[in-house]
Design a protein around this motif. Sequence first.
Motif, PDB file in Angstrom:
ATOM      1  N   PRO A  11       0.796  -1.232   0.000  1.00 31.82           N
ATOM      2  CA  PRO A  11       0.000   0.000   0.000  1.00 31.82           C
ATOM      3  C   PRO A  11       0.826   1.279   0.000  1.00 31.82           C
ATOM      4  O   PRO A  11       0.434   2.266  -0.591  1.00 31.82           O
ATOM      5  CB  PRO A  11      -0.835  -0.110   1.286  1.00 31.82           C
ATOM      6  N   GLY A  12       1.994   1.315   0.567  1.00 31.58           N
ATOM      7  CA  GLY A  12       2.795   2.536   0.623  1.00 31.58           C
ATOM      8  C   GLY A  12       3.690   2.743  -0.598  1.00 31.58           C
ATOM      9  O   GLY A  12       4.318   3.775  -0.740  1.00 31.58           O
ATOM     10  N   SER A  13       3.789   1.784  -1.493  1.00 31.12           N
ATOM     11  CA  SER A  13       4.722   1.900  -2.629  1.00 31.12           C
ATOM     12  C   SER A  13       3.961   2.120  -3.937  1.00 31.12           C
ATOM     13  O   SER A  13       3.789   1.213  -4.718  1.00 31.12           O
ATOM     14  CB  SER A  13       5.586   0.644  -2.716  1.00 31.12           C
ATOM     15  N   THR A  14       3.525   3.357  -4.189  1.00 35.06           N
ATOM     16  CA  THR A  14       2.742   3.666  -5.396  1.00 35.06           C
ATOM     17  C   THR A  14       3.610   4.169  -6.544  1.00 35.06           C
ATOM     18  O   THR A  14       3.138   4.297  -7.654  1.00 35.06           O
ATOM     19  CB  THR A  14       1.682   4.738  -5.085  1.00 35.06           C
ATOM     20  N   ARG A  15       4.870   4.458  -6.307  1.00 34.19           N
ATOM     21  CA  ARG A  15       5.721   5.021  -7.357  1.00 34.19           C
ATOM     22  C   ARG A  15       5.843   4.125  -8.593  1.00 34.19           C
ATOM     23  O   ARG A  15       5.688   4.616  -9.693  1.00 34.19           O
ATOM     24  CB  ARG A  15       7.085   5.377  -6.814  1.00 34.19           C
ATOM     25  N   PRO A  16       6.144   2.840  -8.447  1.00 32.01           N
ATOM     26  CA  PRO A  16       6.252   2.030  -9.669  1.00 32.01           C
ATOM     27  C   PRO A  16       4.953   2.000 -10.471  1.00 32.01           C
ATOM     28  O   PRO A  16       4.973   2.079 -11.687  1.00 32.01           O
ATOM     29  CB  PRO A  16       6.613   0.631  -9.157  1.00 32.01           C
ATOM     30  N   PHE A  19       4.546   5.357 -12.274  1.00 34.24           N
ATOM     31  CA  PHE A  19       5.496   5.412 -13.388  1.00 34.24           C
ATOM     32  C   PHE A  19       4.997   4.583 -14.570  1.00 34.24           C
ATOM     33  O   PHE A  19       5.048   5.029 -15.713  1.00 34.24           O
ATOM     34  CB  PHE A  19       6.871   4.921 -12.925  1.00 34.24           C
ATOM     35  N   ILE A  20       4.501   3.407 -14.294  1.00 33.34           N
ATOM     36  CA  ILE A  20       3.986   2.537 -15.361  1.00 33.34           C
ATOM     37  C   ILE A  20       2.774   3.174 -16.036  1.00 33.34           C
ATOM     38  O   ILE A  20       2.665   3.171 -17.262  1.00 33.34           O
ATOM     39  CB  ILE A  20       3.648   1.137 -14.803  1.00 33.34           C
ATOM     40  N   CYS A  21       1.888   3.765 -15.259  1.00 31.44           N
ATOM     41  CA  CYS A  21       0.723   4.439 -15.826  1.00 31.44           C
ATOM     42  C   CYS A  21       1.141   5.605 -16.714  1.00 31.44           C
ATOM     43  O   CYS A  21       0.592   5.790 -17.804  1.00 31.44           O
ATOM     44  CB  CYS A  21      -0.214   4.926 -14.725  1.00 31.44           C
ATOM     45  N   LEU A  22       2.095   6.404 -16.274  1.00 30.77           N
ATOM     46  CA  LEU A  22       2.589   7.524 -17.080  1.00 30.77           C
ATOM     47  C   LEU A  22       3.264   7.028 -18.356  1.00 30.77           C
ATOM     48  O   LEU A  22       3.097   7.617 -19.422  1.00 30.77           O
ATOM     49  CB  LEU A  22       3.554   8.385 -16.277  1.00 30.77           C
ATOM     50  N   LEU A  23       3.998   5.949 -18.252  1.00 32.43           N
ATOM     51  CA  LEU A  23       4.655   5.368 -19.422  1.00 32.43           C
ATOM     52  C   LEU A  23       3.625   4.883 -20.446  1.00 32.43           C
ATOM     53  O   LEU A  23       3.740   5.152 -21.643  1.00 32.43           O
ATOM     54  CB  LEU A  23       5.563   4.215 -18.994  1.00 32.43           C
ATOM     55  N   ILE A  24       2.589   4.210 -19.974  1.00 32.35           N
ATOM     56  CA  ILE A  24       1.528   3.715 -20.861  1.00 32.35           C
ATOM     57  C   ILE A  24       0.786   4.883 -21.489  1.00 32.35           C
ATOM     58  O   ILE A  24       0.504   4.882 -22.695  1.00 32.35           O
ATOM     59  CB  ILE A  24       0.567   2.784 -20.093  1.00 32.35           C
ATOM     60  N   LEU A  25       0.475   5.914 -20.711  1.00 33.77           N
ATOM     61  CA  LEU A  25      -0.220   7.093 -21.231  1.00 33.77           C
ATOM     62  C   LEU A  25       0.618   7.800 -22.295  1.00 33.77           C
ATOM     63  O   LEU A  25       0.114   8.153 -23.359  1.00 33.77           O
ATOM     64  CB  LEU A  25      -0.557   8.056 -20.091  1.00 33.77           C
ATOM     65  N   THR A  26       1.911   7.964 -22.045  1.00 30.96           N
ATOM     66  CA  THR A  26       2.804   8.609 -23.009  1.00 30.96           C
ATOM     67  C   THR A  26       2.881   7.792 -24.299  1.00 30.96           C
ATOM     68  O   THR A  26       2.779   8.340 -25.400  1.00 30.96           O
ATOM     69  CB  THR A  26       4.210   8.790 -22.411  1.00 30.96           C
ATOM     70  N   ALA A  27       3.038   6.488 -24.169  1.00 31.04           N
ATOM     71  CA  ALA A  27       3.105   5.620 -25.352  1.00 31.04           C
ATOM     72  C   ALA A  27       1.802   5.686 -26.140  1.00 31.04           C
ATOM     73  O   ALA A  27       1.811   5.722 -27.376  1.00 31.04           O
ATOM     74  CB  ALA A  27       3.409   4.190 -24.929  1.00 31.04           C
TER      75      ALA A  27
END
Length: 158
Positions: A11-16, A19-27
């Motif tokens: 629950p406390g580790s949302t960074r990965p 990052f994956i969501c931003l990468l998918i959105l950018t792609a």
Amino acid sequence: MDRLGSRCPLPGSTRPSIFICLLILTASLLTYPVLRTLSLQFLSVLTGSYVSGTYSIVFVNCPNEQIARDVARAILDKKLAASVNILPKASSLYYWNGEIEEATEVLLLIKTKTSKIHMLSSYIRLVHPFEIPELFSLPMDQGDVHYLKWLEEGMEEE
């Protein structure tokens, strides 16, 4: 339970996951034009109907009729368009280097696939004598199905 915890973020580790969501959105944003073109072509093939925006008309001004003919032939030879109209003697007034200029030009109306506009633009910049050629396009909204089929066939690679 230990195995499940290694695959799912705590629950406390949302960074990965951010990052994956931003990468998918950018792609997704970067590939949108390609995906849109492919999906429009697929829909057109499946339904047998014309999808608005599949083809475009590109406008290009040339300094004289001979250059216009040379550019038109080169575009057709490269299969970057199916048809080019040459409209002589367009009077042009425009700003250039801070001054109002006036010239007589020849207008090309180039009919092509919307997906080929980037390649067409790049090629025109290579062969056109103007430092900054006037080059813009408008998507075709409607058209005769037989004519549009003819356009498609005119750009097929042999």
